[in-house]
Write a protein that holds these residues in place. Structure first.
Motif: not given
Length: 146
Positions: A121, A123-126, A128-134
């Motif tokens: 799993w 997750k990209e941390v940028t 602007k925040g973080s999001d799981w990669v779909a």
């Protein structure tokens, strides 16, 4: 055959040299190394999570399948987990066979599996925040050709 799931960085050149060293029974070695890509220009890190026993077992099974399907002499898969910075090596596949077609095809098959089905799993941390990669449709399409 070797499968390693690890947090430590690896040296792809050294791994490839060790993989092929002393082999006189093969005519082809194919390798691929994936690196963390920063497509938006603001990636701080990619966080990769997994369940240790499950991930190792799942990758081992698919490598065993490739070994038989393409009559490989050897195969190596390394996949990292934990926080990884842009440009860091994330994974490596190497295959060895008597002929190049088997080495190329099996490496491509293993890459498609790792990209779409290996139990990781991300997750990209940028900035602007973080999001799981779909999951991506093109990754599934690539795997379905096998």
């Amino acid at each position: 055959m070797q499968v390693r799931v690890q947090s430590e960085v690896f040296d792809a050149g050294a791994e490839l040299n060790a993989f092929a060293q002393g082999r006189t029974d093969i005519g082809a070695v194919v390798s691929f190394t994936g690196v963390v890509r920063d497509t938006g220009g603001d990636l701080q890190e990619m966080q990769i999570e997994h369940y240790p026993g499950m991930t190792q077992s799942a990758i081992t099974k698919i490598v065993e399948q490739a070994m038989t399907r393409w009559d490989l002499a050897d195969a190596l898969v390394i996949h990292r987990h934990g926080p990884l910075k842009p440009g860091a090596p994330i994974m490596m596949v190497a295959t060895a066979a008597a002929h190049r077609a088997a080495a190329f095809e099996s490496a491509d098959f293993l890459m498609d599996y790792l990209k779409s089905r290996a139990p990781f799993w991300k997750k990209e941390v940028t900035d602007k925040g973080s999001d799981w990669v779909a999951a991506k449709d093109e990754d599934e399409d690539a795997l379905n050709r096998w």
